[in-house]
Design an enzyme around this catalytic site. Structure first.
Site, PDB file in Angstrom:
ATOM      1  N   LYS A  56       0.837  -1.214   0.000  1.00  0.00           N
ATOM      2  CA  LYS A  56       0.000   0.000   0.000  1.00  0.00           C
ATOM      3  C   LYS A  56       0.871   1.262   0.000  1.00  0.00           C
ATOM      4  O   LYS A  56       0.629   2.186  -0.760  1.00  0.00           O
ATOM      5  CB  LYS A  56      -0.931   0.041   1.230  1.00  0.00           C
ATOM      6  CG  LYS A  56      -1.889  -1.119   1.332  1.00  0.00           C
ATOM      7  CD  LYS A  56      -2.929  -0.904   2.423  1.00  0.00           C
ATOM      8  CE  LYS A  56      -2.356  -0.830   3.835  1.00  0.00           C
ATOM      9  NZ  LYS A  56      -1.775  -2.091   4.318  1.00  0.00           N
TER      10      LYS A  56
ATOM     11  N   ARG B  41      10.959  -2.415  11.474  1.00  0.00           N
ATOM     12  CA  ARG B  41       9.882  -1.815  12.262  1.00  0.00           C
ATOM     13  C   ARG B  41       9.567  -2.714  13.448  1.00  0.00           C
ATOM     14  O   ARG B  41       9.597  -3.927  13.321  1.00  0.00           O
ATOM     15  CB  ARG B  41       8.629  -1.661  11.381  1.00  0.00           C
ATOM     16  CG  ARG B  41       8.547  -0.320  10.706  1.00  0.00           C
ATOM     17  CD  ARG B  41       7.451  -0.256   9.701  1.00  0.00           C
ATOM     18  NE  ARG B  41       6.140  -0.668  10.198  1.00  0.00           N
ATOM     19  CZ  ARG B  41       5.006  -0.528   9.496  1.00  0.00           C
ATOM     20  NH1 ARG B  41       5.047   0.018   8.298  1.00  0.00           N
ATOM     21  NH2 ARG B  41       3.854  -0.913   9.983  1.00  0.00           N
TER      22      ARG B  41
ATOM     23  N   ARG C  40      -1.179  -8.854  13.444  1.00  0.00           N
ATOM     24  CA  ARG C  40      -1.673  -7.855  12.482  1.00  0.00           C
ATOM     25  C   ARG C  40      -2.511  -8.521  11.389  1.00  0.00           C
ATOM     26  O   ARG C  40      -3.507  -7.973  10.935  1.00  0.00           O
ATOM     27  CB  ARG C  40      -0.495  -7.079  11.873  1.00  0.00           C
ATOM     28  CG  ARG C  40       0.139  -6.123  12.878  1.00  0.00           C
ATOM     29  CD  ARG C  40       1.493  -5.654  12.434  1.00  0.00           C
ATOM     30  NE  ARG C  40       1.440  -4.780  11.280  1.00  0.00           N
ATOM     31  CZ  ARG C  40       2.465  -4.588  10.446  1.00  0.00           C
ATOM     32  NH1 ARG C  40       3.607  -5.224  10.654  1.00  0.00           N
ATOM     33  NH2 ARG C  40       2.354  -3.766   9.440  1.00  0.00           N
TER      34      ARG C  40
ATOM     35  N   ARG D 276      11.388  -7.080   5.648  1.00  0.00           N
ATOM     36  CA  ARG D 276      11.230  -5.649   5.351  1.00  0.00           C
ATOM     37  C   ARG D 276      12.090  -4.768   6.257  1.00  0.00           C
ATOM     38  O   ARG D 276      12.168  -4.979   7.454  1.00  0.00           O
ATOM     39  CB  ARG D 276       9.752  -5.297   5.523  1.00  0.00           C
ATOM     40  CG  ARG D 276       9.428  -3.866   5.236  1.00  0.00           C
ATOM     41  CD  ARG D 276       7.960  -3.697   4.998  1.00  0.00           C
ATOM     42  NE  ARG D 276       7.211  -3.496   6.221  1.00  0.00           N
ATOM     43  CZ  ARG D 276       5.947  -3.055   6.242  1.00  0.00           C
ATOM     44  NH1 ARG D 276       5.304  -2.806   5.114  1.00  0.00           N
ATOM     45  NH2 ARG D 276       5.336  -2.881   7.384  1.00  0.00           N
TER      46      ARG D 276
ATOM     47  N   ARG E  11      -9.809   1.190   8.207  1.00  0.00           N
ATOM     48  CA  ARG E  11      -9.453  -0.199   8.538  1.00  0.00           C
ATOM     49  C   ARG E  11     -10.589  -0.887   9.303  1.00  0.00           C
ATOM     50  O   ARG E  11     -10.450  -2.059   9.645  1.00  0.00           O
ATOM     51  CB  ARG E  11      -8.206  -0.201   9.423  1.00  0.00           C
ATOM     52  CG  ARG E  11      -6.898  -0.395   8.670  1.00  0.00           C
ATOM     53  CD  ARG E  11      -5.789  -0.226   9.684  1.00  0.00           C
ATOM     54  NE  ARG E  11      -4.624  -0.987   9.408  1.00  0.00           N
ATOM     55  CZ  ARG E  11      -3.489  -0.474   8.944  1.00  0.00           C
ATOM     56  NH1 ARG E  11      -3.408   0.792   8.641  1.00  0.00           N
ATOM     57  NH2 ARG E  11      -2.434  -1.234   8.789  1.00  0.00           N
TER      58      ARG E  11
HETATM   59  P1  AMP Z   1       0.567   0.670   8.768  1.00  0.00           P
HETATM   60  O1  AMP Z   1       1.859   1.388   8.609  1.00  0.00           O
HETATM   61  O2  AMP Z   1      -0.527   1.189   7.881  1.00  0.00           O
HETATM   62  O3  AMP Z   1       0.719  -0.840   8.667  1.00  0.00           O
HETATM   63  O4  AMP Z   1       0.057   0.958  10.268  1.00  0.00           O
HETATM   64  C1  AMP Z   1       0.844   0.597  11.387  1.00  0.00           C
HETATM   65  C2  AMP Z   1      -0.025   0.522  12.618  1.00  0.00           C
HETATM   66  O5  AMP Z   1      -0.629   1.801  12.885  1.00  0.00           O
HETATM   67  C3  AMP Z   1      -1.196  -0.459  12.548  1.00  0.00           C
HETATM   68  O6  AMP Z   1      -0.812  -1.798  12.836  1.00  0.00           O
HETATM   69  C4  AMP Z   1      -2.125   0.116  13.625  1.00  0.00           C
HETATM   70  O7  AMP Z   1      -1.654  -0.176  14.926  1.00  0.00           O
HETATM   71  C5  AMP Z   1      -1.951   1.627  13.413  1.00  0.00           C
HETATM   72  N1  AMP Z   1      -2.923   2.146  12.409  1.00  0.00           N
HETATM   73  C6  AMP Z   1      -2.646   2.692  11.195  1.00  0.00           C
HETATM   74  N2  AMP Z   1      -3.770   3.055  10.556  1.00  0.00           N
HETATM   75  C7  AMP Z   1      -4.799   2.744  11.389  1.00  0.00           C
HETATM   76  C8  AMP Z   1      -6.212   2.857  11.303  1.00  0.00           C
HETATM   77  N3  AMP Z   1      -6.829   3.357  10.211  1.00  0.00           N
HETATM   78  N4  AMP Z   1      -6.957   2.444  12.378  1.00  0.00           N
HETATM   79  C9  AMP Z   1      -6.368   1.955  13.476  1.00  0.00           C
HETATM   80  N5  AMP Z   1      -5.044   1.793  13.623  1.00  0.00           N
HETATM   81  C10 AMP Z   1      -4.251   2.177  12.590  1.00  0.00           C
END
Ligand code: AMP
Length: 204
Positions: free
Chosen positions: A13, A150, A161, A118, A84
């Site tokens: 993404k 990360r 996740r 990653r 999400r």
């Molecule tokens: P990402 O980088 O998009 O994988 O997001 C990393 C983490 O941020 C996720 O595993 C969640 O803990 C939090 N997060 C990001 N976007 C959202 C969202 N729309 N709703 C809730 N938690 C989020």
């Protein structure tokens, strides 16, 4: 154009939002990037999110919705990592009209393999992995910073996740299908190939 890019963690993404944002001149908003930045700066918002992110859980809707409202521009954008949950999607409908939702399809096995290898640049946020390797060992090609894993790309957190994704985020596929704005994209394969598929899905 107002786009949402939807898919499991590690489906590309972020990578493809960046490519599209350059190609189409759209503002790229990644809620994950916003949260990581706030955690780094140790703001109140960052402190509220830290434990959820670390454990691979979603940040509660009321917290994430407040930050989304303050970052969403009026004009064109690409939203990466939001919505999400169904609740987030319904809230988004009350504040803007989404033109298209791109759903990045990747198998669970491929996700585990991608996330386990990653690395990210802590300074500019660029992602490296199986398909995009840094030119010099573990240094960012763009700013020469040492790449890091990360915290939430650790094996047990990756599994959590993925569980959260299947239970809470996957129902959004039907939600956007019913609205007639969802485009499926096979997100496995070479980055350039996937970028072409994503672009074709947007212009079709
Ligand atoms: P990402 O980088 O998009 O994988 O997001 C990393 C983490 O941020 C996720 O595993 C969640 O803990 C939090 N997060 C990001 N976007 C959202 C969202 N729309 N709703 C809730 N938690 C989020």
């Amino acid at each position: 154009m107002r786009l949402v890019i939807l898919g499991p963690p590690g489906s590309g993404k972020g990578t493809h939002s960046k490519i599209l944002s350059k190609k189409l001149g759209l503002k790229h908003i990644s809620t994950g990037d916003v949260i990581r930045e706030e955690i780094k700066k140790q703001t109140d918002f960052g402190k509220k999110c830290r434990e959820f992110v670390k454990k691979g859980k979603l940040v509660p809707d009321e917290i994430i919705i407040s930050i989304l409202k303050s970052t969403l521009p009026d004009d064109d954008f690409i939203l990466d990592g939001f919505p999400r949950t169904l609740n987030q999607a319904k809230m988004l409908d009350t504040i803007t009209n989404i033109d298209k939702v791109i759903f990045m399809e990747v198998s669970d096995d491929e996700i585990v393999s991608r996330l386990s290898s990653r690395l990210q640049c802590p300074r500019c946020g660029r992602i490296y992995g199986k398909d995009i390797k840094p030119r010099s060992n573990n240094l960012c090609d763009f700013c020469n910073t040492k790449l890091v894993r990360r915290n939430d790309d650790k094996p047990n957190v990756i599994k959590q996740r993925l569980r959260v994704y299947h239970k809470t985020t996957e129902p959004l596929i039907k939600y956007y299908e019913k609205k007639g704005i969802l485009k499926h994209v096979n997100a496995q394969g070479d980055v350039a190939e996937v970028a072409t598929r994503v672009y074709n899905a947007i212009i079709s």
